[in-house]
Design a protein around this motif. Structure first.
Motif, PDB file in Angstrom:
ATOM      1  N   ILE C 292       4.276  -5.657  61.347  1.00 38.97           N
ATOM      2  CA  ILE C 292       2.857  -4.705  61.074  1.00 38.97           C
ATOM      3  C   ILE C 292       1.824  -5.008  62.305  1.00 38.97           C
ATOM      4  N   ARG C 293       1.191  -3.665  62.384  1.00 38.26           N
ATOM      5  CA  ARG C 293       0.305  -4.039  63.528  1.00 38.26           C
ATOM      6  C   ARG C 293      -1.152  -3.135  62.707  1.00 38.26           C
ATOM      7  N   ALA C 294      -2.016  -4.283  62.930  1.00 39.80           N
ATOM      8  CA  ALA C 294      -3.398  -3.311  62.339  1.00 39.80           C
ATOM      9  C   ALA C 294      -4.954  -3.602  63.305  1.00 39.80           C
ATOM     10  N   SER C 295      -5.718  -2.796  63.304  1.00 43.37           N
ATOM     11  CA  SER C 295      -6.850  -2.962  64.744  1.00 43.37           C
ATOM     12  C   SER C 295      -8.146  -2.559  63.878  1.00 43.37           C
ATOM     13  N   TRP C 296      -9.941  -3.023  64.612  1.00 41.75           N
ATOM     14  CA  TRP C 296     -10.154  -2.365  64.147  1.00 41.75           C
ATOM     15  C   TRP C 296     -10.554  -2.794  65.289  1.00 41.75           C
TER      16      TRP C 296
END
Lengths: 367, 367, 367
Positions: C292-296
């Motif tokens: 899973i990848r997430a960014s702001w």
């Protein structure tokens, strides 16, 4: 003098070790001396791909286990006569559009095919990218000349025909191929035209399907496709296009015979909804190390006030020096009627309805 | 981390199994830091191919049995400084034409060479496609710098010279090379300009021949070519061009010395039928792991009211780190007279007859 | 049906025999079905490189002995959706220049990377040609999406940002990389803009540096670069650009977290010396065979009368079918303020400050 070294293939990614795999390098180098004869001018010169389109490609398959495979295929056409990249942009156009994006003398690009696939032993293949349209596959499969050189079938002639830019290949496509069920095969395809937002956003969008049966000496194929274009009151070819194809071949051993039919309908009221109709009958006869090829094909274009018709007669001989290398010659004659003006190998006509002749003498090498 | 896999080659065609064969991948990566000094401006930057032209290619030979072979050769130049494809279109032009078809920043294309061949042990080679012109081969063979980098011979300088677009390579060509007869070699070549039908249809058509003798330390070569262009009253270079070349080299072991002569005549009455004349004298001296190279070359262009002359002096050193990898440096000085304005490595001149200097320092890797 | 043959590599040069070596063929084929949603129009279609940029390349290393090596690397991007070459010309530009030299539908070129190197076990690597800029490497290294696809970091968005054409890659570059000193690494780079002589001759010239520390779970990097452009009173982005970057990542095992900062200053008095500031915080979480990848990320552009700001939220999942093949999906949402108008996946906005959403669903295969 020559020290050889094995070319090795290394998959790249951030921090992973990869399973063994093989990449295949393949291609064709085909040059042909061309002669064209027309009523206005004759032409002679060197051409490319008189027997098979000159190309170079890279492809590979990875076994993912459990009957699943992944694969890629990258293939660029080129002109062997001058080394430039060949257009391979359907009908000279880009991303299923009329009149866009290619100029002669350009570079290599994977415009013959650029795809990535997932394949399952039990369920077939799902393919994304740029590839042949299904309607083209059905139109070219029953041409003894394989749609190459001066003898190529009129069923794929997009200038006189109505096929539009998607006649040969489609960009932005997704295709599903069924596995072979006791000889039955099938495929469905959808493609997008990549137009910017606006009134013609859907130009070049379409879908197609093909089903067939191939077993022993018999091969029968049927295709249908529809592509969207906003109708152009200045170009009879431009408007939503429907495309039907039907073909069959039978190999009697001493000869293989084939025939096909293609029908195209354009939704363009300014021209009374043009229609195009094509027929081909052909044969291939093995003779020792060689093969004689012959065909008659016709394409008829009808719209308001026009009923243009071209007939092509083609006769050729391919002499195999090996399984990969051949010398060949093809003669073709085109008879134009009703305003048709097909000319061969760069010859030009004084006026429509004049006839043209063409001759190829070439050398084809597959690697 | 690295899992290697053998790259495999698979010949493709409809329904055939192919004999085993090998494809060779080859190339050069050559980057050079360039300095140019002129009366108007100096220049510095990164260039490509100061020792050998950066390129990538694919080639192969198939043994057909009975002393017969088939082969292909596809080679693309590129600019290592920015990754774009290099023109390799004779004199910046396309298909033997003046002023056509190439723009900087373009893609890769097989414009260095794209050929398919049949070869016989007893009768030589017949080659079709795009390749060096025979007149160029004779002009570059006797340059100690191999026509690469700032020290390259003026005999191939098409901007000042009269060579026209076919100076380096020809598209649409057919060439026959004799086998080597006890040191004697020869070739004849014909090429077509690929102009559309019309008054200048034969522009770019031509033929050439080269004979020579190479045995032990001695190599002598002689060439002649003629190319057709309709005379242009606005460009002294454009008109039927005749091209003669003569060169020789001798390897004394402690040094190899060479000299060549080139003469070009343009049929253009508006300029009093221009003539170009070039000379070069050069030497290569092995020194340990390296080689010193030196040359003087001159090109003189004469037409009505003009007698322009440039002299180039070049001195270089190549240090071999291995058989494939070298660092090198070349210094060159050009003296312009009579209206000549040759400038080196991107420098510019305030006016004709000013002189220019250039320096290359580079790294060349062959793969 | 298939007869395979080993692909062999032959180094070419005048009269030399070469040491054995290996050439590596490598690449990525990545296709993604894209959906974009905006206030003016939505878009759907097929794209390329949603997880990793589609590419093909050739590279090799030669051992020169004594701890010295030579190497080359040639890498071309392409668009898998239509087979054309991808620009890879920093910000759509050529040789570190604004607004030059590339058009869509173009051919393949080694514009991702074209380099030749000398490497020493004890002193590092000296590299010439076209390559990533050091400032880009530091901006993309701390993006969980690796600057690919709809979730890519805003820190490399040159249209809203101030990065100019050298944001991603530099032509005409020379770079020195230190060896790894117990985890510490560093590099310095200089590049030239290849402008002709004249008042803007130095446009595109610049230099950069990067130092960092990577050991075990920790990676910290710091970069600085400066590029020259003559200020353009009509374009706030054009003027000498200074670029600072700082980033860090830490791998906790159950998750890898990362953050980065980028600052750009443009010397353009007509716009009050614009400034751009970017931030990103992201994470990658392994989940079985997937991740899973997430960014702001945020980019803020400030100049006279303008303070535009875009925030991007991205969430994705990559499911590995093998070490080389994956299916993936990414969702992203952009919130525009103060006149920013970032839109995703080809959607368009009615006016600035409207928001946009995008979705990628794709298949990536490494070879």
């Amino acid at each position: 003098m020559k020290k050889l070294a094995t070319l090795t293939v290394l998959a790249v990614a951030s921090a992973a070790s990869f399973a063994q795999s093989s990449v295949t390098l393949f291609g064709v180098a085909d040059a042909t001396v061309q002669f064209g004869r027309g009523s206005a001018s004759n032409n002679s010169g060197l051409g490319s791909g008189g027997n098979a389109s000159s190309r170079i490609g890279f492809r590979g398959v990875e076994d993912l286990g459990g009957g699943l495979k992944a694969g890629f295929w990258l293939e660029s056409g080129f002109n062997l006569d001058d080394g430039t990249g060949s257009s391979n942009l359907s009908g000279g156009d880009y991303n299923n559009q009329f009149n866009s994006g290619y100029s002669a003398g350009s570079g290599l690009r994977f415009a013959r095919r650029a795809t990535v696939s997932l394949m399952g032993d039990s369920w077939g293949e799902f393919r994304l990218g740029r590839d042949f349209s299904l309607q083209y596959l059905n139109a070219s499969a029953y041409d003894p000349f394989g749609d190459n050189g001066v003898g190529s079938t009129l069923l794929t002639n997009t200038r006189m025909g109505l096929g539009g830019p998607v006649a040969t290949r489609v960009g932005n496509s997704a295709t599903y191929f069924t596995p072979n069920f006791g000889g039955f095969y099938g495929a469905v395809q959808a493609y997008r035209g990549e137009q910017p937002a606006g009134t013609n956003h859907s130009n070049g969008n379409g879908y197609g399907a093909r089903i067939g049966y191939k077993n022993g000496p018999l091969d029968v194929g049927l295709s249908y496709a529809k592509t969207d274009y906003a109708a152009d009151a200045a170009d009879y070819r431009v408007g939503d296009i429907k495309d039907w194809g039907l073909g069959a071949s039978y190999d009697f051993g001493m000869a293989s015979v084939m025939a096909a039919y293609r029908k195209q309908e354009v939704n363009n009221a300014a021209f009374g909804d043009p229609e195009g109709t094509g027929y081909i009958v052909g044969a291939k006869v093995p003779v020792g190390a060689g093969e004689i090829r012959a065909s008659w094909s016709r394409f008829e274009t009808e719209f308001t006030g026009v009923d243009a018709k071209a007939d092509k007669f083609a006769l050729g001989y391919v002499h195999n020096l090996s399984k990969r290398t051949a010398v060949y010659t093809t003669f073709a004659y085109v008879k134009n009627k009703g305003g048709a003006g097909v000319a061969l190998n760069g010859a030009t006509l004084t006026s429509a309805n004049d006839n043209s002749k063409g001759l190829d003498i070439g050398l084809r090498h597959v690697f």
